[in-house]
Design a protein around this motif. Structure first.
Motif, PDB file in Angstrom:
ATOM      1  N   TYR A 366      -1.303  16.721  -2.320  1.00  0.00           N
ATOM      2  CA  TYR A 366      -1.399  15.790  -1.157  1.00  0.00           C
ATOM      3  C   TYR A 366      -0.220  14.844  -1.247  1.00  0.00           C
ATOM      4  O   TYR A 366       0.470  14.497  -0.437  1.00  0.00           O
ATOM      5  CB  TYR A 366      -2.873  15.136  -1.204  1.00  0.00           C
ATOM      6  N   LEU A 367       0.026  14.124  -2.540  1.00  0.00           N
ATOM      7  CA  LEU A 367       0.861  13.398  -2.779  1.00  0.00           C
ATOM      8  C   LEU A 367       2.282  13.821  -2.705  1.00  0.00           C
ATOM      9  O   LEU A 367       3.497  13.373  -1.984  1.00  0.00           O
ATOM     10  CB  LEU A 367       0.799  12.664  -4.440  1.00  0.00           C
ATOM     11  N   ARG A 368       2.553  14.935  -2.905  1.00  0.00           N
ATOM     12  CA  ARG A 368       3.960  15.707  -2.965  1.00  0.00           C
ATOM     13  C   ARG A 368       4.170  16.073  -1.477  1.00  0.00           C
ATOM     14  O   ARG A 368       5.278  15.778  -0.944  1.00  0.00           O
ATOM     15  CB  ARG A 368       4.086  16.890  -3.692  1.00  0.00           C
ATOM     16  N   ALA A 369       3.197  16.139  -0.428  1.00  0.00           N
ATOM     17  CA  ALA A 369       3.567  16.310   0.881  1.00  0.00           C
ATOM     18  C   ALA A 369       3.493  15.044   1.673  1.00  0.00           C
ATOM     19  O   ALA A 369       4.472  14.778   2.539  1.00  0.00           O
ATOM     20  CB  ALA A 369       2.386  16.779   1.609  1.00  0.00           C
ATOM     21  N   GLU A 370       2.903  13.958   1.261  1.00  0.00           N
ATOM     22  CA  GLU A 370       2.764  12.862   2.173  1.00  0.00           C
ATOM     23  C   GLU A 370       3.684  11.621   1.718  1.00  0.00           C
ATOM     24  O   GLU A 370       4.040  10.995   2.649  1.00  0.00           O
ATOM     25  CB  GLU A 370       1.239  12.226   1.984  1.00  0.00           C
ATOM     26  N   VAL A 371       3.864  11.467   0.386  1.00  0.00           N
ATOM     27  CA  VAL A 371       4.881  10.371   0.010  1.00  0.00           C
ATOM     28  C   VAL A 371       6.193  10.690   0.609  1.00  0.00           C
ATOM     29  O   VAL A 371       6.688   9.363   0.875  1.00  0.00           O
ATOM     30  CB  VAL A 371       4.944  10.219  -1.748  1.00  0.00           C
ATOM     31  N   PRO A 372       6.790  11.543   0.668  1.00  0.00           N
ATOM     32  CA  PRO A 372       8.078  11.590   1.232  1.00  0.00           C
ATOM     33  C   PRO A 372       8.043  10.927   2.554  1.00  0.00           C
ATOM     34  O   PRO A 372       9.190  10.273   3.172  1.00  0.00           O
ATOM     35  CB  PRO A 372       8.464  12.960   1.407  1.00  0.00           C
ATOM     36  N   ARG A 373       6.991  10.804   3.353  1.00  0.00           N
ATOM     37  CA  ARG A 373       6.854  10.304   4.785  1.00  0.00           C
ATOM     38  C   ARG A 373       6.625   8.943   4.652  1.00  0.00           C
ATOM     39  O   ARG A 373       6.969   8.198   5.299  1.00  0.00           O
ATOM     40  CB  ARG A 373       6.001  11.127   5.544  1.00  0.00           C
ATOM     41  N   GLN A 374       5.719   8.440   3.775  1.00  0.00           N
ATOM     42  CA  GLN A 374       5.026   7.197   3.862  1.00  0.00           C
ATOM     43  C   GLN A 374       5.425   6.387   2.862  1.00  0.00           C
ATOM     44  O   GLN A 374       4.822   5.103   2.773  1.00  0.00           O
ATOM     45  CB  GLN A 374       3.459   7.326   3.904  1.00  0.00           C
ATOM     46  N   ALA A 375       5.893   6.923   1.530  1.00  0.00           N
ATOM     47  CA  ALA A 375       6.240   5.966   0.435  1.00  0.00           C
ATOM     48  C   ALA A 375       5.020   5.467  -0.089  1.00  0.00           C
ATOM     49  O   ALA A 375       3.984   5.790  -0.292  1.00  0.00           O
ATOM     50  CB  ALA A 375       7.292   5.444   0.454  1.00  0.00           C
ATOM     51  N   LEU A 376       5.083   4.135  -0.255  1.00  0.00           N
ATOM     52  CA  LEU A 376       4.271   3.175  -1.061  1.00  0.00           C
ATOM     53  C   LEU A 376       3.147   3.215  -0.083  1.00  0.00           C
ATOM     54  O   LEU A 376       1.734   2.670  -0.775  1.00  0.00           O
ATOM     55  CB  LEU A 376       4.846   1.954  -1.159  1.00  0.00           C
ATOM     56  N   GLU A 377       3.102   3.467   0.993  1.00  0.00           N
ATOM     57  CA  GLU A 377       1.978   2.863   2.145  1.00  0.00           C
ATOM     58  C   GLU A 377       0.895   4.324   2.197  1.00  0.00           C
ATOM     59  O   GLU A 377      -0.053   4.253   2.869  1.00  0.00           O
ATOM     60  CB  GLU A 377       2.488   2.838   3.460  1.00  0.00           C
ATOM     61  N   THR A 378       1.260   5.272   1.628  1.00  0.00           N
ATOM     62  CA  THR A 378       0.581   6.503   1.287  1.00  0.00           C
ATOM     63  C   THR A 378      -0.831   6.176   1.022  1.00  0.00           C
ATOM     64  O   THR A 378      -1.108   5.716  -0.220  1.00  0.00           O
ATOM     65  CB  THR A 378       1.175   7.755   0.447  1.00  0.00           C
ATOM     66  N   PRO A 379      -1.982   6.681   1.650  1.00  0.00           N
ATOM     67  CA  PRO A 379      -3.462   6.251   1.184  1.00  0.00           C
ATOM     68  C   PRO A 379      -3.584   7.222   0.039  1.00  0.00           C
ATOM     69  O   PRO A 379      -3.201   8.434   0.124  1.00  0.00           O
ATOM     70  CB  PRO A 379      -4.270   6.519   2.316  1.00  0.00           C
ATOM     71  N   PHE A 380      -4.366   6.759  -0.959  1.00  0.00           N
ATOM     72  CA  PHE A 380      -4.568   7.567  -2.189  1.00  0.00           C
ATOM     73  C   PHE A 380      -5.918   7.030  -2.685  1.00  0.00           C
ATOM     74  O   PHE A 380      -6.064   6.003  -3.300  1.00  0.00           O
ATOM     75  CB  PHE A 380      -3.568   7.546  -3.068  1.00  0.00           C
ATOM     76  N   ARG A 381      -6.811   8.122  -2.783  1.00  0.00           N
ATOM     77  CA  ARG A 381      -8.211   7.392  -3.225  1.00  0.00           C
ATOM     78  C   ARG A 381      -8.713   6.194  -2.652  1.00  0.00           C
ATOM     79  O   ARG A 381      -8.721   6.124  -1.349  1.00  0.00           O
ATOM     80  CB  ARG A 381      -8.221   7.572  -4.594  1.00  0.00           C
ATOM     81  N   GLN A 382      -9.068   5.315  -3.305  1.00  0.00           N
ATOM     82  CA  GLN A 382      -9.332   3.952  -2.592  1.00  0.00           C
ATOM     83  C   GLN A 382      -8.494   3.149  -2.497  1.00  0.00           C
ATOM     84  O   GLN A 382      -8.562   1.722  -2.035  1.00  0.00           O
ATOM     85  CB  GLN A 382     -10.585   3.415  -4.007  1.00  0.00           C
ATOM     86  N   GLY A 383      -7.311   3.610  -2.552  1.00  0.00           N
ATOM     87  CA  GLY A 383      -6.131   2.491  -2.530  1.00  0.00           C
ATOM     88  C   GLY A 383      -4.588   3.259  -1.613  1.00  0.00           C
ATOM     89  O   GLY A 383      -4.942   3.901  -0.992  1.00  0.00           O
ATOM     90  N   THR A 384      -3.776   2.613  -2.222  1.00  0.00           N
ATOM     91  CA  THR A 384      -2.617   3.398  -1.865  1.00  0.00           C
ATOM     92  C   THR A 384      -1.574   3.812  -3.011  1.00  0.00           C
ATOM     93  O   THR A 384      -1.885   3.536  -4.189  1.00  0.00           O
ATOM     94  CB  THR A 384      -1.950   2.434  -0.767  1.00  0.00           C
ATOM     95  N   VAL A 385      -0.379   4.347  -2.630  1.00  0.00           N
ATOM     96  CA  VAL A 385       0.549   4.659  -3.789  1.00  0.00           C
ATOM     97  C   VAL A 385       1.009   3.285  -4.204  1.00  0.00           C
ATOM     98  O   VAL A 385       1.283   3.263  -5.489  1.00  0.00           O
ATOM     99  CB  VAL A 385       1.476   5.716  -3.246  1.00  0.00           C
ATOM    100  N   GLY A 386       1.376   2.325  -3.434  1.00  0.00           N
ATOM    101  CA  GLY A 386       1.779   0.915  -3.915  1.00  0.00           C
ATOM    102  C   GLY A 386       0.705   0.419  -5.068  1.00  0.00           C
ATOM    103  O   GLY A 386       1.242  -0.060  -6.179  1.00  0.00           O
ATOM    104  N   ASP A 387      -0.415   0.488  -4.919  1.00  0.00           N
ATOM    105  CA  ASP A 387      -1.493   0.020  -5.688  1.00  0.00           C
ATOM    106  C   ASP A 387      -1.220   0.926  -7.228  1.00  0.00           C
ATOM    107  O   ASP A 387      -1.266   0.216  -8.338  1.00  0.00           O
ATOM    108  CB  ASP A 387      -2.720   0.369  -5.460  1.00  0.00           C
ATOM    109  N   LEU A 388      -0.867   2.107  -7.150  1.00  0.00           N
ATOM    110  CA  LEU A 388      -0.784   2.974  -8.278  1.00  0.00           C
ATOM    111  C   LEU A 388       0.372   2.524  -8.888  1.00  0.00           C
ATOM    112  O   LEU A 388       0.719   2.630 -10.078  1.00  0.00           O
ATOM    113  CB  LEU A 388      -0.844   4.773  -7.874  1.00  0.00           C
ATOM    114  N   ALA A 389       1.571   2.303  -8.151  1.00  0.00           N
ATOM    115  CA  ALA A 389       2.829   1.893  -8.662  1.00  0.00           C
ATOM    116  C   ALA A 389       2.670   0.471  -9.367  1.00  0.00           C
ATOM    117  O   ALA A 389       3.461   0.491 -10.351  1.00  0.00           O
ATOM    118  CB  ALA A 389       3.943   1.697  -7.520  1.00  0.00           C
ATOM    119  N   THR A 390       1.920  -0.383  -8.934  1.00  0.00           N
ATOM    120  CA  THR A 390       1.652  -1.600  -9.580  1.00  0.00           C
ATOM    121  C   THR A 390       0.976  -1.505 -11.009  1.00  0.00           C
ATOM    122  O   THR A 390       1.563  -1.967 -11.981  1.00  0.00           O
ATOM    123  CB  THR A 390       0.767  -2.532  -8.742  1.00  0.00           C
ATOM    124  N   ARG A 391       0.284  -0.592 -11.237  1.00  0.00           N
ATOM    125  CA  ARG A 391      -0.286  -0.196 -12.430  1.00  0.00           C
ATOM    126  C   ARG A 391       0.706   0.529 -13.332  1.00  0.00           C
ATOM    127  O   ARG A 391       0.820   0.113 -14.609  1.00  0.00           O
ATOM    128  CB  ARG A 391      -1.690   0.445 -12.115  1.00  0.00           C
TER     129      ARG A 391
END
Length: 455
Positions: A366-391
């Motif tokens: 899912y991340l491999r397919a969606e991140v190229p399009r939405q980047a940090l805004e990609t929804p993931f689990r209970q947050g976003t890839v941006g939240d993951l990046a912060t951690r």
């Protein structure tokens, strides 16, 4: 891409030699180094067209100018300079004339950034009298595929003929993309597996943070990292996320088995590339390669073959982080900072493992397919890839703090994460910045990128 190869080494008669090749790549932590590679587009500053190989404003003129002015040693193919070598560094050419610096293995990020700064300053000094410029972006923003000039390297002709048989975007990958990547060491098979799993799982994070390719032929293309998307339609035999890395039994031999299943491109013999596209390295090891009947591969053939797989993380004698778009000057030092912080400290590596431990194959896909399009805004689990990046940045920062490698001014390597912290705080990736300019001050004219974002 690498400099022109040489045929050398002992004949390969069994898989155990290939496993041993990887085993002997392991290094004690005290000997771990950092390698950084980055590519950039050359362009003629009046016409904004891609540089040809020959001519006044050309790739050849840049290579010859670097050799004459700064003491680089040329490497030639068929009498034409196609690479430069100096002090453990290489300058090489990608298929469409993208100029790549493959940096020397260095001990800390301050040395990495000094190397990058020196290189870009030298390139600019050579380019300016030629009316040429260099642009750091993930995808050529205005050029059509047919407008891009091919470089005179034999391996590229073989790849160009084969690519369209496997995917629709392989030629775009070759001609119109640029990346920055980091190469890191490992101490043992177990250490390799841990680092491989963490870096492969978190590669979409790098794709999001460095997303910098939102334009195709002068218009928004609907992606933040179109370069990353291109790899999903290049060649399924040699690209992707490598699910086996996350499975029990992952190790040196399992990666060797993967590489043996990757179809060949070429063999280098007597200064020429022999077209082996689609053939089997396993057959080669049995002396049954139809284009070289009865001949066994040399270890240099295996080394060349390992460069023809393009997963998101690639194993050679080190691990290559391959998920980031090319970008401007100060972001080139941020990518190695991210991965060194995550992978070169035991506590940080353990924390990164905890971050991704329960991810499923479906999560990775899912991340491999969606991140190229939405980047940090990609929804993931209970947050976003941006939240993951912060951690992840918190973990990397602590890893760099523990390393405590300071420059002459007493600042440690965490300074190179500042640009990434700014991105996660604002939520604005490099692609978002470019799109805002396109819809605002540039008034739909992408050509401004060449002047405002050149090195």
């Amino acid at each position: 891409m690498s400099a022109p190869p040489q045929s050398k080494g002992d004949p390969i008669t069994g898989k155990e030699q290939l496993v041993r090749y990887l085993e002997t790549s392991a290094k004690p932590a005290a000997d771990w180094r950092i390698g950084t590679e980055h590519e950039k587009f050359g362009f003629e500053r009046t016409t904004l067209e891609s540089l040809p190989y020959e001519g006044r404003a050309s790739i050849r003129a840049i290579l010859e100018g670097m050799a004459e002015k700064f003491g680089w040693t040329p490497a030639e193919e068929n009498g034409k300079p196609v690479a430069l070598v100096k002090g453990g560094c290489n300058i090489t050419l990608e298929p469409g004339g993208q100029l790549e610096l493959s940096g020397a293995p260095v001990e800390n990020l301050h040395q990495t950034c000094s190397e990058v700064n020196t290189h870009l300053a030298e390139v600019k000094e050579v380019c300016d009298p030629l009316n040429a410029g260099m642009l750091g972006l993930g995808f050529a923003p205005t050029w059509r595929r047919e407008d891009t000039n091919w470089m005179p390297k034999g391996r590229y002709k073989i790849m160009a003929d084969y690519m369209p048989k496997k995917g629709s975007l392989g030629l775009d990958m070759m001609l119109r993309t640029c990346t920055v990547q980091t190469n890191l060491d490992f101490s043992s098979e177990r250490d390799l597996v841990r680092k491989f799993r963490v870096s492969l799982a978190l590669q979409p994070l790098a794709t999001a943070l460095f997303a910098n390719s939102p334009f195709t032929e002068g218009k928004p293309n609907g992606f933040k990292s179109y370069r990353s998307h291109i790899w999903t339609d290049t060649d399924p035999d040699r690209c992707g996320i490598l699910p086996f890395v996350f499975e029990d039994g992952m190790g040196y031999e399992r990666y060797v088995d993967y590489m043996l299943d990757v179809p060949m491109y070429f063999v280098y013999r007597d200064g020429k590339y022999v077209d082996c596209s689609g053939l089997s390295f396993r057959d080669f090891m049995e002396g049954r390669l139809e284009v070289l009947p009865g001949e066994l591969p040399l270890m240099s053939d295996w080394e060349d073959h390992m460069t023809t797989a393009f997963p998101e993380v690639r194993l050679k004698r080190y691990l290559e982080m391959r998920g980031a778009d090319g970008g401007p000057w100060r972001r080139l030092c941020a990518l190695p900072a991210l991965w060194v912080g995550l992978l070169y400290d035991e506590t940080a590596l353990s924390a990164a493992e905890d971050l991704v431990r329960d991810w499923t194959l479906e999560d990775h896909e899912y991340l491999r397919a969606e991140v190229p399009r939405q980047a940090l805004e990609t929804p993931f689990r209970q947050g976003t890839v941006g939240d993951l990046a912060t951690r992840a940045l918190e973990i990397a920062s602590e890893g760099l703090r523990v390393r405590a490698r300071q420059n002459d001014e007493g600042m440690d390597e965490r300074i190179f994460l500042d640009v990434l912290r700014e991105i996660v705080i604002t939520g604005q990736t490099p692609a978002d910045e470019l799109l805002a300019l396109y819809h605002g001050r540039w008034q739909g004219d992408v050509s401004h990128v060449f002047e405002e974002f050149k090195y």
